[in-house]
Design an enzyme around this catalytic site. Structure first.
Site, PDB file in Angstrom:
ATOM      1  N   GLU A 177      -9.192   3.886  -2.323  1.00 25.31           N
ATOM      2  CA  GLU A 177      -7.961   3.720  -3.076  1.00 25.31           C
ATOM      3  C   GLU A 177      -8.230   3.060  -4.427  1.00 25.31           C
ATOM      4  O   GLU A 177      -9.296   2.501  -4.679  1.00 25.31           O
ATOM      5  CB  GLU A 177      -6.964   2.860  -2.287  1.00 25.31           C
ATOM      6  CG  GLU A 177      -6.706   3.353  -0.874  1.00 25.31           C
ATOM      7  CD  GLU A 177      -5.514   2.676  -0.219  1.00 25.31           C
ATOM      8  OE1 GLU A 177      -4.710   2.057  -0.942  1.00 25.31           O
ATOM      9  OE2 GLU A 177      -5.403   2.768   1.025  1.00 25.31           O
ATOM     10  N   THR A 194      -4.723   6.371   0.120  1.00 24.59           N
ATOM     11  CA  THR A 194      -5.950   7.169   0.087  1.00 24.59           C
ATOM     12  C   THR A 194      -5.908   8.192  -1.037  1.00 24.59           C
ATOM     13  O   THR A 194      -4.936   8.929  -1.198  1.00 24.59           O
ATOM     14  CB  THR A 194      -6.154   7.899   1.421  1.00 24.59           C
ATOM     15  OG1 THR A 194      -6.238   6.934   2.464  1.00 24.59           O
ATOM     16  CG2 THR A 194      -7.422   8.723   1.402  1.00 24.59           C
ATOM     17  N   ARG A 253      -7.572   3.571  13.289  1.00 22.57           N
ATOM     18  CA  ARG A 253      -6.668   4.684  13.529  1.00 22.57           C
ATOM     19  C   ARG A 253      -6.093   4.688  14.939  1.00 22.57           C
ATOM     20  O   ARG A 253      -4.945   5.116  15.141  1.00 22.57           O
ATOM     21  CB  ARG A 253      -7.401   6.008  13.272  1.00 22.57           C
ATOM     22  CG  ARG A 253      -7.922   6.180  11.861  1.00 22.57           C
ATOM     23  CD  ARG A 253      -6.810   6.216  10.839  1.00 22.57           C
ATOM     24  NE  ARG A 253      -7.335   6.483   9.496  1.00 22.57           N
ATOM     25  CZ  ARG A 253      -6.593   6.475   8.396  1.00 22.57           C
ATOM     26  NH1 ARG A 253      -5.304   6.218   8.475  1.00 22.57           N
ATOM     27  NH2 ARG A 253      -7.136   6.709   7.213  1.00 22.57           N
ATOM     28  N   ASP A 255      -8.912   0.157   1.942  1.00 21.55           N
ATOM     29  CA  ASP A 255      -7.917  -0.341   2.895  1.00 21.55           C
ATOM     30  C   ASP A 255      -8.330   0.131   4.292  1.00 21.55           C
ATOM     31  O   ASP A 255      -7.882   1.167   4.779  1.00 21.55           O
ATOM     32  CB  ASP A 255      -6.532   0.171   2.526  1.00 21.55           C
ATOM     33  CG  ASP A 255      -5.431  -0.630   3.201  1.00 21.55           C
ATOM     34  OD1 ASP A 255      -5.603  -1.848   3.374  1.00 21.55           O
ATOM     35  OD2 ASP A 255      -4.391  -0.046   3.554  1.00 21.55           O
ATOM     36  N   GLU A 276     -10.245   3.899   3.648  1.00 27.44           N
ATOM     37  CA  GLU A 276      -9.312   4.565   2.747  1.00 27.44           C
ATOM     38  C   GLU A 276      -9.746   4.220   1.328  1.00 27.44           C
ATOM     39  O   GLU A 276      -9.676   3.057   0.915  1.00 27.44           O
ATOM     40  CB  GLU A 276      -7.866   4.143   3.003  1.00 27.44           C
ATOM     41  CG  GLU A 276      -7.330   4.664   4.329  1.00 27.44           C
ATOM     42  CD  GLU A 276      -5.828   4.549   4.458  1.00 27.44           C
ATOM     43  OE1 GLU A 276      -5.212   3.812   3.661  1.00 27.44           O
ATOM     44  OE2 GLU A 276      -5.267   5.197   5.363  1.00 27.44           O
ATOM     45  N   ARG A 303       1.364  16.807  12.849  1.00 22.20           N
ATOM     46  CA  ARG A 303       2.616  17.554  13.042  1.00 22.20           C
ATOM     47  C   ARG A 303       2.333  19.030  12.764  1.00 22.20           C
ATOM     48  O   ARG A 303       2.906  19.624  11.838  1.00 22.20           O
ATOM     49  CB  ARG A 303       3.714  17.036  12.102  1.00 22.20           C
ATOM     50  CG  ARG A 303       4.082  15.581  12.316  1.00 22.20           C
ATOM     51  CD  ARG A 303       5.247  15.164  11.410  1.00 22.20           C
ATOM     52  NE  ARG A 303       4.937  15.358   9.999  1.00 22.20           N
ATOM     53  CZ  ARG A 303       4.268  14.486   9.247  1.00 22.20           C
ATOM     54  NH1 ARG A 303       3.833  13.342   9.785  1.00 22.20           N
ATOM     55  NH2 ARG A 303       4.020  14.732   7.966  1.00 22.20           N
ATOM     56  N   LYS A 331      -3.885  -2.054  10.145  1.00 25.28           N
ATOM     57  CA  LYS A 331      -4.203  -2.142   8.722  1.00 25.28           C
ATOM     58  C   LYS A 331      -4.441  -3.577   8.242  1.00 25.28           C
ATOM     59  O   LYS A 331      -5.150  -3.783   7.259  1.00 25.28           O
ATOM     60  CB  LYS A 331      -3.044  -1.575   7.900  1.00 25.28           C
ATOM     61  CG  LYS A 331      -2.781  -0.095   8.108  1.00 25.28           C
ATOM     62  CD  LYS A 331      -3.705   0.732   7.255  1.00 25.28           C
ATOM     63  CE  LYS A 331      -3.238   2.174   7.186  1.00 25.28           C
ATOM     64  NZ  LYS A 331      -4.054   2.989   6.303  1.00 25.28           N
ATOM     65  N   ASP A 382       0.846  -1.186   0.000  1.00 27.50           N
ATOM     66  CA  ASP A 382       0.000   0.000   0.000  1.00 27.50           C
ATOM     67  C   ASP A 382       0.884   1.239   0.000  1.00 27.50           C
ATOM     68  O   ASP A 382       1.814   1.349   0.807  1.00 27.50           O
ATOM     69  CB  ASP A 382      -0.908   0.005   1.227  1.00 27.50           C
ATOM     70  CG  ASP A 382      -2.008   1.049   1.115  1.00 27.50           C
ATOM     71  OD1 ASP A 382      -2.560   1.206   0.013  1.00 27.50           O
ATOM     72  OD2 ASP A 382      -2.324   1.697   2.124  1.00 27.50           O
ATOM     73  N   THR A 442      -8.509  -5.793   3.839  1.00 20.86           N
ATOM     74  CA  THR A 442      -8.412  -4.891   2.688  1.00 20.86           C
ATOM     75  C   THR A 442      -9.411  -5.408   1.667  1.00 20.86           C
ATOM     76  O   THR A 442      -9.285  -6.537   1.202  1.00 20.86           O
ATOM     77  CB  THR A 442      -6.994  -4.879   2.095  1.00 20.86           C
ATOM     78  OG1 THR A 442      -6.068  -4.399   3.073  1.00 20.86           O
ATOM     79  CG2 THR A 442      -6.933  -3.999   0.852  1.00 20.86           C
ATOM     80  N   GLN A 498      -3.442   1.976  15.081  1.00 24.41           N
ATOM     81  CA  GLN A 498      -2.320   2.424  14.259  1.00 24.41           C
ATOM     82  C   GLN A 498      -1.498   3.499  14.975  1.00 24.41           C
ATOM     83  O   GLN A 498      -0.257   3.473  14.958  1.00 24.41           O
ATOM     84  CB  GLN A 498      -2.848   2.968  12.927  1.00 24.41           C
ATOM     85  CG  GLN A 498      -1.760   3.431  11.962  1.00 24.41           C
ATOM     86  CD  GLN A 498      -2.341   4.001  10.677  1.00 24.41           C
ATOM     87  OE1 GLN A 498      -3.564   4.004  10.478  1.00 24.41           O
ATOM     88  NE2 GLN A 498      -1.488   4.489   9.813  1.00 24.41           N
ATOM     89  N   GLU A 504      -9.681  12.544   7.514  1.00 24.69           N
ATOM     90  CA  GLU A 504      -9.563  13.845   6.857  1.00 24.69           C
ATOM     91  C   GLU A 504     -10.910  14.553   6.797  1.00 24.69           C
ATOM     92  O   GLU A 504     -11.006  15.756   7.082  1.00 24.69           O
ATOM     93  CB  GLU A 504      -9.044  13.678   5.436  1.00 24.69           C
ATOM     94  CG  GLU A 504      -7.635  13.190   5.281  1.00 24.69           C
ATOM     95  CD  GLU A 504      -7.315  12.996   3.811  1.00 24.69           C
ATOM     96  OE1 GLU A 504      -6.923  13.983   3.157  1.00 24.69           O
ATOM     97  OE2 GLU A 504      -7.489  11.871   3.313  1.00 24.69           O
ATOM     98  N   HIS A 524      -3.639  14.045   0.637  1.00 22.49           N
ATOM     99  CA  HIS A 524      -3.857  13.193   1.810  1.00 22.49           C
ATOM    100  C   HIS A 524      -2.676  13.288   2.772  1.00 22.49           C
ATOM    101  O   HIS A 524      -2.858  13.479   3.985  1.00 22.49           O
ATOM    102  CB  HIS A 524      -4.064  11.746   1.363  1.00 22.49           C
ATOM    103  CG  HIS A 524      -4.178  10.764   2.487  1.00 22.49           C
ATOM    104  ND1 HIS A 524      -5.225  10.753   3.382  1.00 22.49           N
ATOM    105  CD2 HIS A 524      -3.352   9.743   2.873  1.00 22.49           C
ATOM    106  CE1 HIS A 524      -5.055   9.782   4.267  1.00 22.49           C
ATOM    107  NE2 HIS A 524      -3.923   9.159   3.976  1.00 22.49           N
TER     108      HIS A 524
END
Length: 387
Positions: A176, A320, A211, A207, A174, A118, A227, A102, A231, A214, A334, A109
């Protein structure tokens, strides 16, 4: 079961199908029917006997083109005796997934997540525009559309810092695009042209991502249990040849690329695909694949530049798909800005992350050679309780 897809007569997406409890067979979509390929082309019956397209995936690109020409001629001349209505079939995973990687190919994204986690740093990590970032997933938990997704359990850290074990409370999607690899097995590296030649076809991918699991586990080695639980992929693999009218140039690059990734003189390697994400039947996002920074050929070339193997049946996904607008974001993290701006659905209910019973459907279309829109099918999954 999903509504039948009208594939027309030239897309010819591959599938694995069965009827009335019979063993799976290999087919291609023709209109709202499935063409039984082994029955229509008896000389291929033995290599398609397993009911998957594994044998076809091992073909060279030249041999795949010859087979596609045969199928186009067959459909044009009429093959009614070998057509089965989609409404009468059950669709299965069309191929054996050998390896799964992936990627993280959307600048929008990656930038959004950077701003979320961050806020005092640059949104993109220093390496992001130099190479397609990816991680190795788990091929054994790639499942076909329609398979229920059990809410995963694992370790997570609560807001007050306690380490607990239990079902994920921040289950996400996600949206994809996946790429199925064809051709004989080989070890890398591959040039961009060779990587392009290995692209057999496209499928849609969800996928699923826990969160909270993760966030606790990913430092320093990246995604793992958050993850690997599921999938989902669509049951149709659309040949790359059918998407010739969707090829576009990728976004302008503002960082010089190393030679093995430099596609400045290559044909347009991007894809103009329009995705839609439905949550319980309601459209919540329309991600544009044309905005993806890294092309499929670049992703595959980077995947094996160190000498890694490339095998027929390998699957790699884009990561994503997100665009610049809020309504174009392909993940709930998001869309809801990490849960601080919940989605309000038509019935008045809200979602920050997925609840048990929620059904997610991702569909897509692409421009055709004649100005029409080609369907790419859909990938569907329903969340069920961990208990």
């Amino acid at each position: 079961m999903s509504d039948p897809v009208d594939w027309g007569t030239t897309t010819l997406p591959w599938c694995s199908f069965s009827t009335a409890g019979a063993a799976p067979r290999v087919g291609v979509g023709v209109g709202t029917h499935v063409l039984d390929v082994a029955a229509a082309l008896p000389d291929l019956a033995e290599e398609l006997a397993g009911g998957t397209i594994d044998g076809v995936l091992s073909y060279s690109s030249e041999r795949r083109a010859e087979l596609r020409d045969r199928l186009l001629e067959l459909v044009a001349s009429g093959a009614e005796e070998h057509l089965v209505p989609q409404a009468a079939v059950t669709l299965h995973l069309p191929w054996t997934v050998r390896d799964y990687v992936d990627f993280y190919a959307s600048e929008h994204h990656a930038s959004n997540l950077g701003r979320l986690f961050r806020p005092d740093s640059e949104p993109l990590t220093p390496n992001w525009k130099h190479l397609p970032i990816g991680y190795h997933g788990r091929a054994g938990t790639v499942v076909v559309s329609g398979t229920d997704v059990v809410r995963p359990s694992g370790q997570r850290r609560t807001p007050d810092g306690e380490i607990v074990f239990g079902p994920s409370t921040r289950l996400d999607i996600e949206a994809e695009v996946g790429f199925v690899v064809g051709g004989p097995s080989v070890r890398g590296p591959l040039t961009l042209a060779e990587a392009e030649d290995r692209l057999f076809g496209v499928c849609l991918v969800n996928d699923w991502s826990a969160r909270d699991l993760q966030a606790w586990e990913y430092v320093p080695l990246g995604p793992f249990l958050g993850k690997s639980f599921a999938t989902s992929v669509s049951p149709w693999v659309v040949p790359m040849e059918a998407l010739a009218g969707a090829r576009v140039a990728p976004p302008t690059r503002d960082v010089a690329l190393l030679p093995y990734l430099d596609d400045a003189d290559a044909p347009a390697g991007g894809l103009d695909l329009a995705l839609e994400v439905h949550l319980d039947g309601e459209v919540v996002s329309r991600p544009p694949y044309a905005a993806m920074y890294w092309t499929p050929a670049q992703m595959l070339a980077h995947l094996c530049v160190n000498g890694a193997s490339v095998r027929p049946g390998d699957l790699f996904a884009s990561g994503t798909v997100s665009g610049p607008a809020r309504e174009e974001r392909g993940a709930l993290i998001e869309l809801t800005w990490n849960g601080t701006e919940p989605i309000v659905l038509a019935d008045g209910s809200t979602r920050s992350f997925l609840e048990d019973g929620d059904t997610v459907t991702i569909s897509a279309t692409a421009p055709g050679a004649d100005g029409d829109r080609l369907p790419l099918g859909e990938v569907v999954g329903r969340v069920v309780s961990a208990s």
